[in-house]
Enzyme design. Structure first.
Site, PDB file in Angstrom:
ATOM      1  N   ASP A 169       0.843  -1.206   0.000  1.00 55.35           N
ATOM      2  CA  ASP A 169       0.000   0.000   0.000  1.00 55.35           C
ATOM      3  C   ASP A 169       0.872   1.248   0.000  1.00 55.35           C
ATOM      4  O   ASP A 169       0.587   2.218  -0.698  1.00 55.35           O
ATOM      5  CB  ASP A 169      -0.929   0.016   1.222  1.00 55.35           C
ATOM      6  CG  ASP A 169      -2.179  -0.833   0.998  1.00 55.35           C
ATOM      7  OD1 ASP A 169      -2.301  -1.447  -0.080  1.00 55.35           O
ATOM      8  OD2 ASP A 169      -3.030  -0.884   1.909  1.00 55.35           O
ATOM      9  N   HIS A 222      -0.590  16.189 -11.325  1.00 54.50           N
ATOM     10  CA  HIS A 222       0.659  15.557 -10.893  1.00 54.50           C
ATOM     11  C   HIS A 222       1.724  16.644 -10.815  1.00 54.50           C
ATOM     12  O   HIS A 222       2.056  17.270 -11.815  1.00 54.50           O
ATOM     13  CB  HIS A 222       1.055  14.475 -11.897  1.00 54.50           C
ATOM     14  CG  HIS A 222       2.049  13.484 -11.363  1.00 54.50           C
ATOM     15  ND1 HIS A 222       3.341  13.829 -11.057  1.00 54.50           N
ATOM     16  CD2 HIS A 222       1.934  12.168 -11.064  1.00 54.50           C
ATOM     17  CE1 HIS A 222       3.991  12.747 -10.615  1.00 54.50           C
ATOM     18  NE2 HIS A 222       3.146  11.724 -10.607  1.00 54.50           N
TER      19      HIS A 222
END
Lengths: 752, 752
Positions: free
Chosen positions: B655, B678
């Site tokens: 994760d 981004h």
């Protein structure tokens, strides 16, 4: 013979050994292996004995001691007491009780009154003579209030300024109140000084409304109707009602977090806006008590105020503008000398590491800063949180270790607009968003001793009820009346309108530090406190944000034995324990579905016909709610039937449960504001304290009939309906089986 | 005696049985249990035999067959062939090969030319006589191009219009080109018709620039310099160079997704903007081939173009405005008849369910729609994806089942601005964001047979290299030269400037469907293809978006045995297999740190002095990169040392690895645009095809010296530096131990 015997004996031994070995091999390899101990523990809910131990360990007298420490001196945000003394104490305490502790610093814009040149109100005659000055400091009514670091009454972020003008009474200063004056009475408020009473809506919204309707300044006072329940005789220190000398401090800035760094944390590398580029309040404002207010209200001219506008002062409430004879040539003068300054505020985060899922956080939080002593707001909560953390520390020593990690969060500068929590959530969002199971807020722990009151997103209702059922009623009278638990009194006092066997849980607005968790990151959140009798139709507990909010008030008039504090601590701890220790999270997605259904049916009742007239319908929203309900049922069933021995199956379901609230977030903001992103609940745009359901739609519908550009507004309504439908359906998709993205899944395939 | 004997026998048996039972008990309970089989499998990487089987199973001849089916007929977005025939075929194929398949429909704004009234260019004399008309359709050069459903050359979303004006040559129509004309030469372009050559930047940016500088229309042509490498003799069908009759279609809309539903999916409940409220291109545009362009360029007047502006046509490139004698009174005429229309486009998602982590997705994607036959763009990729999916279906039959789920994504309407993928990511974001491990895009699989070329975020570089090393070189000459693998040829042809032992991997711009994954959701992504010899300094493969892009071209001139397609399929499949089957994701966070370091040091070189002059520095960014590097090292070490038998420890680390890319997202958008979020990579604001590093800062610095409001611009630069520093540091925090949020963690505490 002897040899024979010996051989026989050896043979028998060999047989025994061989059997044993074969047995061992069979036992170890041929029988389906028992689970390793760690996997058994990983598959088991927390031992109930720890819950009982926790309840035992949370002690009233410890909370009392904590309160004396935390509320013994004024500790406004940015002060030495607050950011050094209290922070260091907390740091050391948690360092020794918990697994870790960390301090987070933010340098943010705060606001203070000028201590040597206090704010005041006066009547000024035509030739410039001032009379009827308001008190510059709150009168000291007992020695414990006597402290040189008490900050005089002021409204944070109000600009400095001296305004002279005609006084106008604007009731609670809601948009509707201003509409009444400007539309119904055709009054022109430009350049007037508004006098508003505290209550009904967030004071920052009052000031914003004043600005919008042209007022040049605003005075906000506490009316006995709203803070003394109409009884001006039995006031503090004799009773808990607000005396006429008390004034309510508070910020009038709308919006959360440091105003100089919107959306980003005020850390070392931060880019700070110039103050001039920030939407700070534009008109001077200051608060006064009702002993002062009566001096100005009693002299006003103009129409008599409508009945619903009248408070409980012994005057005829008139609207103005201006004063009646012999003051007809006098004006009101508003004198405000505040200053804004960047200071460092601190959050303290205490940590207990989870043994199996250290990367899942259950967060408990409370703010630390107070306007003055803050014995209720927030130190009743702080004292309680310190005790919950101490008790959990004791449990750790007895061998308990939670499945998930637990965070204790002490926020700085909440009173200035949730600054500490907002900056922290802004800084840590990437980490919090993927890891936080729930945020449990207690701001005020005890503001009365009548009943529990809770605010929470629907997914946490069930768990709240279970915790309240488990905690013993702190009121012996209630126990005698057969209401053994906190829950029993709660459901009696605040029953749900949908189900009289359950208490009503309020929606989350933006009154405290749960807001950034819910509104920035979509973390399921709850807020709890013990409150006063609901028959008192008051705006808040009477001493709110005044100098009289002291340990004396709490320990003498609110919670003599600190049993109510203890009860709140136990519920808080119990909630945290369940969230941290249950293998499968006890999240109630069906309750979310039910709540959505009832919001939609209410909307249909209110707007159904109007929508129809504009060729709009809620059908898409209804369909989405049905989809949500179906997915919720399926997920609930999966959670019940989950194979708890498969850690990845458990995690999958928990991740889905945790993601539901996230799925209600619209990254593009709700109702045109990037500050609030929860499509189902957000602060009401006209009252930040309150929650709106479907806030984007509520904002689009507000006063729509008076918008000159009807087409644009109805297009906006259409867009909001579309966003709601999509978002609910999107939330439903997070609950569906992960295989549904690709149209199906392998049936009856078990990993184990 | 007999009895004694019998008793002895019984005793011996009893002993044997007892020993056996004790043995079984010891074996089962007293010895630390062996892991259950399922847990052993859960702790083990995928069996390498499946990787070999997958490589074997991916067959060149199958890809050839697929290409004949998918590129046999024109299949523009919104057409029957595209949305019915191809979609149904895919649906049925995946229904039988995979675990599931689902079709997603979106009704979106598309654009087409008027088939019965084609676009053209002409010279029009003062008295209105047209001459030198451009071809209205591309000339058919072989029978396979002869299809009644071929759509004539046009630029999607160009408005209709007839423009008559003076012709101006604007080179590639970059901002710099326009600045040269307007600043250096003081030309006024208002009302002119620009003729621009294709290449260097995205055509939508050319048109936007034309608009900004006042042009009334634009013609875009393909110059032999950019599409025939200067050799106009050896062109298709003799060689792969563009003939003078070919014209490049393509959208001129900037931005991704359906323009009518920004940020939200075009599903049933969607709110559609009116076309008039959307920023569609404002000036008519149409593309032509160089046989036509030469007619207009050769007649132009004005200054000779600078050398770098000259193409390879046999003319003297002049800038205009207008024509030289005898055409001095003639104008250029631009005749465009396009129309916009809402049509339904489809995505098809095929699904393989993971056995241990079905809620983790590895997605492979390719678009399906083409401007005409699309044998290269995109059907070379489609044919390859179908083969990879077939091969994985075969593996399933042989007993393989991946740890995580695998998605095959076939996108509609990519050519119109990544519409299918963008709408899908918008719709599924809540699900994709928390579950998608990586997105692997192949748009064009093979546009040449020289070398692999890849674009990817740094975290995937290592995995890309490993996959390329594993795949046999499709070029026998290269194998003979000692370059056994795809990697060997790749590193020889496109070496990294930092490390000559590794190939250079390009950054991701916005040229294909990886963009919404990376830019909306922050999913790590890669894009790969086999490309042509890097010595050809051409703008793209020559036949790009022309009618000549057919199966004949591919199978005769590009990849005779489909071995290059096969190699791309194998790399793609290998990447997917590793991402789906590795217990711990092979993500390279250290490479991200290295890349950040080199971007910063480049910035320092370029801007260091200028920043210093403005009292700015990159120190905060450098500190953040150091923090990132430290956290990356720690996480990498944890990943290596992880106890793979603890599924929750493995999941925790995975994760964290998966979240790194998410942590680079700024929800408030980059460089003022909410379309791109981004912070490290986004499409260049002046060329959507290209990637910018630190795009917000790049946008703030662009042409800053010519901004009249210097203070505002430098404040913006300061803000962008602050955002970059915060974001990198925020990304670092996701890699730190989860206990770091609370200042430490329990040492040496093992769960097992």
């Amino acid at each position: 013979m002897f040899i024979m015997h010996r051989m026989k004996v050896l043979g028998v031994i060999a047989l025994g050994v061989a059997s044993l070995v074969i047995g061992i091999l069979i036992g170890h390899f041929a029988i389906a292996p028992r689970l390793p101990t760690w996997l058994q523990r990983m598959s088991t809910d927390g031992d109930p004995k720890y819950s009982n131990q926790l309840h035992q360990e949370i002690r009233a007298e410890e909370i009392h001691k904590n309160l004396q420490f935390f509320a013994g001196k004024p500790h406004i945000a940015g002060s030495h007491q607050e950011e050094e003394v209290l922070v260091n104490y907390m740091y050391k305490t948690w360092q020794s009780n918990l697994d870790g502790v960390k301090i987070y610093n933010y340098t943010v814009l705060l606001s203070y009154p000028n201590a040597s040149d206090p704010n005041y109100i006066a009547i000024v005659s035509a030739d410039g003579v001032e009379s009827d000055l308001s008190q510059k400091v709150e009168k000291i009514l007992s020695p414990d209030q006597n402290d040189s670091t008490v900050v005089n009454p002021f409204n944070a972020y109000s600009p400095s300024g001296v305004i002279v003008g005609d006084l106008v009474y604007v009731n609670y200063a809601t948009v509707e109140d201003f509409h009444f004056l400007t539309r119904n009475l055709s009054m022109n408020l430009t350049g007037t000084v508004a006098i508003a009473r505290y209550g009904q809506i967030f004071r920052g919204d009052k000031v914003r409304n004043g600005e919008l309707f042209g007022c040049a300044g605003m005075i906000i006072y506490s009316d006995p109707a709203d803070y003394a329940f109409g009884d001006q005789e039995r006031v503090y220190p004799d009773d808990w009602w607000l005396p006429g000398t008390g004034a309510q401090r508070g910020t009038v800035l709308r919006g959360d977090g440091d105003p100089l760094t919107p959306f980003y944390p005020s850390i070392g590398s931060a880019f700070y806006l110039d103050e001039k580029d920030v939407a700070l309040p534009k008109i001077p404002v200051t608060p006064i008590g009702y002993n002062d207010a009566v001096k100005y209200l009693s002299k006003m001219s103009g129409n008599e105020a409508p009945n619903s506008w009248k408070g409980k002062l012994n005057v005829i409430y008139k609207l103005g503008p201006g004063f009646a004879p012999p003051y007809e040539n006098s004006k009101i003068k508003l004198y405000v000398k505040n200053y804004n300054v960047k200071r460092t505020i601190r959050n303290v985060i205490g940590f207990i590491e989870g043994q199996f899922e250290p990367d899942r956080y259950v967060a408990l939080g409370n703010h630390r800063d107070a306007w003055v002593f803050g014995a209720i707001d927030p130190s009743s909560g702080t004292a309680t949180m310190m005790e919950v953390s101490r008790a959990m520390g004791q449990l750790l020593k007895k061998g308990w270790r939670p499945r998930r990690s637990i965070l204790f969060c002490s926020w700085g500068a909440e009173e200035y607009g949730l600054i500490g929590s907002t900056e922290w959530v802004e800084e840590m969002e990437k980490v919090l968003g993927s890891r936080t199971v729930a945020y449990l807020n207690v701001d005020i722990a005890v503001e009365g001793n009548s009943t529990l009151r809770a605010l929470a997103t629907p997914i946490l209702h069930k768990l709240l009820f279970a915790a309240a059922r488990k905690v013993e009623n702190p009121n012996p009278d209630e126990i005698r009346a057969g209401r053994r638990s906190v829950f029993d009194t709660w459901v009696k006092n605040i029953p749900s309108s949908h189900d009289p066997n359950l208490p009503h849980v309020n929606s989350l607005g933006s009154g405290s530090d749960y807001s950034p968790f819910l509104q920035i990151t979509g973390i399921s959140a709850a807020d709890l406190l013990y409150t006063y009798d609901q028959k008192y139709t008051i705006a808040s507990y009477p001493m709110y944000h005044s100098v009289y909010e002291t340990v004396d008030l709490v320990s003498r008039l609110l919670d003599r034995g600190f049993k109510y504090h203890q009860a709140v601590g136990r519920i808080w701890g119990e909630l945290a324990l369940r969230l941290a220790d249950d293998v499968i999270l006890n999240f109630d997605c069906l309750q979310y579905a039910e709540t959505l259904k009832s919001i939609v049916s209410e909307l249909q009742t209110i707007y159904g016909l109007t929508f129809q007239e504009h060729n709009l319908s809620l059908d898409a929203v209804k369909d989405a709610v049905e989809e949500f309900l179906k997915a919720a049922k399926a997920l609930q069933e999966k959670a019940e039937k989950a194979n708890r021995e498969n850690p990845l199956e458990v995690r999958k379901i928990n991740d889905q449960l945790m993601q539901i609230e996230r799925a209600f977030m619209d990254p593009f903001g709700v109702g045109g504001s990037l500050n609030y992103r929860h499509v189902i609940y957000a602060p009401n745009q006209h009252n930040m304290y309150a929650a709106s359901s479907f806030p984007g739609l509520a904002a689009a519908m507000f006063d729509i009939e008076n918008d000159p550009d009807q087409e644009r507004r109805w297009q906006q309504v259409k867009k909001e309906i579309s966003i709601i439908a999509f978002t609910i359906s999107s939330a439903a998709s997070t609950m569906e089986d992960p295989s549904s993205i690709g149209g199906g899944h392998m049936k009856d395939r078990s990993v184990l």
